[in-house]
Scaffold this motif. Sequence first.
Motif, short mmCIF file in Angstrom:
data_model
loop_
_atom_site.label_atom_id
_atom_site.label_comp_id
_atom_site.label_asym_id
_atom_site.label_seq_id
_atom_site.Cartn_x
_atom_site.Cartn_y
_atom_site.Cartn_z
N GLU A 20 -7.54 -4.59 -6.99
CA GLU A 20 -9.04 -4.46 -7.19
C GLU A 20 -9.59 -4.79 -5.67
N TYR A 21 -9.23 -5.75 -5.01
CA TYR A 21 -10.16 -6.30 -4.06
C TYR A 21 -9.50 -5.68 -2.67
N LEU A 22 -8.83 -4.54 -2.93
CA LEU A 22 -8.31 -3.98 -1.50
C LEU A 22 -8.61 -2.70 -1.23
N ASN A 23 -8.95 -2.14 0.00
CA ASN A 23 -9.19 -0.72 0.18
C ASN A 23 -8.09 -0.29 1.10
N THR A 24 -7.86 1.07 1.05
CA THR A 24 -6.69 1.61 1.61
C THR A 24 -6.97 2.44 2.87
N THR A 25 -5.99 2.21 4.04
CA THR A 25 -6.28 3.05 5.16
C THR A 25 -4.82 3.48 5.22
N VAL A 26 -4.98 4.91 5.77
CA VAL A 26 -3.56 5.43 5.94
C VAL A 26 -3.54 5.91 7.68
N ALA A 27 -2.65 5.29 8.23
CA ALA A 27 -2.68 5.51 9.68
C ALA A 27 -1.29 6.37 10.08
N TYR A 28 -1.83 7.41 10.88
CA TYR A 28 -0.93 8.62 11.30
C TYR A 28 -0.35 8.05 12.75
#
Length: 477
Positions: free
Chosen positions: A465-473
Amino acid sequence: MDVQNRQFINGSFVSSDSSETDVVYNPANNKKIGTIARGNEEDVYEAVAGAAKAQKKWAQVNRIKRAELVLQLANLISQNKNELAKIYQDEQGKVWAAALGEIEKSIGYIKYMASLAQSDIGEVLQNEVENETIMLVKKPIGVTAGIIPWNAPILILMRKLIPALITGCSVIVKPSSETPFGTLKIAELLQQTDIPAGLVQVVTGSGAQVGGLLAKNKNVDLISITGSTSAGKAVMKAAAANVKKVNLELGGNAPAIVTSNADLDKAVKYIVTARINNSGQVCTCPERVYVQENVSEEFIQKLVKAMKKIVAGDPKSAKTDMGPIINQKQLKAIDEKVKKASSEGAEVLTGGHIIDRPGNYYEPTVVTGVSEGSSIMHDEIFGPVLPVATFKTLTEVVNKANNSPYGLSSYAFTENLKEAMELSNRLKFGEVYVNCEAEEAITGFHAGWRQSGLGGADGKHGFDEYLNTTVAYLRYE
């Protein structure tokens, strides 16, 4: 215990910018035990600014190192657990075993969450594009705020504090004005750790004022509240202006279903244990009981007998099973619900009255002959009252149980495996307790459906709940 006009800002106890205060009373005798500052906009602004500054540095600290520092708090709580439990008893009214048990569970909670620091947080994904790798990475959400209720203030403080710190966030805490001193004691213990100053801020005051200011502050990235559904809606509305993440654990109206295949003695034991927990002031408590018609008479007799044995009184007495209600307002609300049910034709088989003694005590109560449309079956009672209704078929009772604006917890009692599986699958609640009382295991996920909340706490899902997501290409052609 008089901690007048102080807030915990940037690692120190400082005078509030507000001159207003609130009095804190012991619910066991209604005597004053202290006063707290009623925080204002300046207090909140200073706390958020300090939390934002500290969080930027904290996010760069290795996750395992963060967990090691947080574990220092677990050791200090363990060393001070008796003092914390005594504070808890004075401000909240829990019996000793429950007060100490919650402190010990909080220690276990910190240790469990610290272990998740060594878990992999992220994924490597496949793609159609050649010479390209996709990495999904979890990052701390940033500055968070936690609004704490009065019924389990230490454990719920840990739910909002510990995963936030380990994931790399900072936290501004707004404790309940009914039970602030346990939180302030934790702040004192934080001063003895190596956790950097500013990561944890404590601003006391009303939910409408301090909570509202935190919810609408553009520099708070997540706000988490455990409280009433009305309070949760207010927080959600305030947070919407900045489209920030909200985490809501709100009201409950847990049904307890007892079928003809239940072990009735076991069902009575667990239902009564859960209902009198914290004098019924727990959102997961069974709030309404449905018993199958052909065993209803026997079950009700056993239930009434068990409730009559419950000793309500001084929480510091070893003979006491159940302590006081938090305040006079809540005490009167419980009494009004029972009186209304009685006026509508329900029968009070035991209890049904405010206990005539100093403090806020209500008799353990069983009410039968309750109609399905009665408010006592659909409103959260939050007291030691059990309304009981009957049913004929599983389909009938499932429909009645699910017919609620709330969806936090539910109970089912049956020794028949088919019934147990059917009820656990068909009940639309975040938790289904089969043949047991509410546990809220720290490895589980405490989350509600419908108006019982959004998101949740505990376990790896509560951690996320305390994390955001980044998707790196990452292309390497």
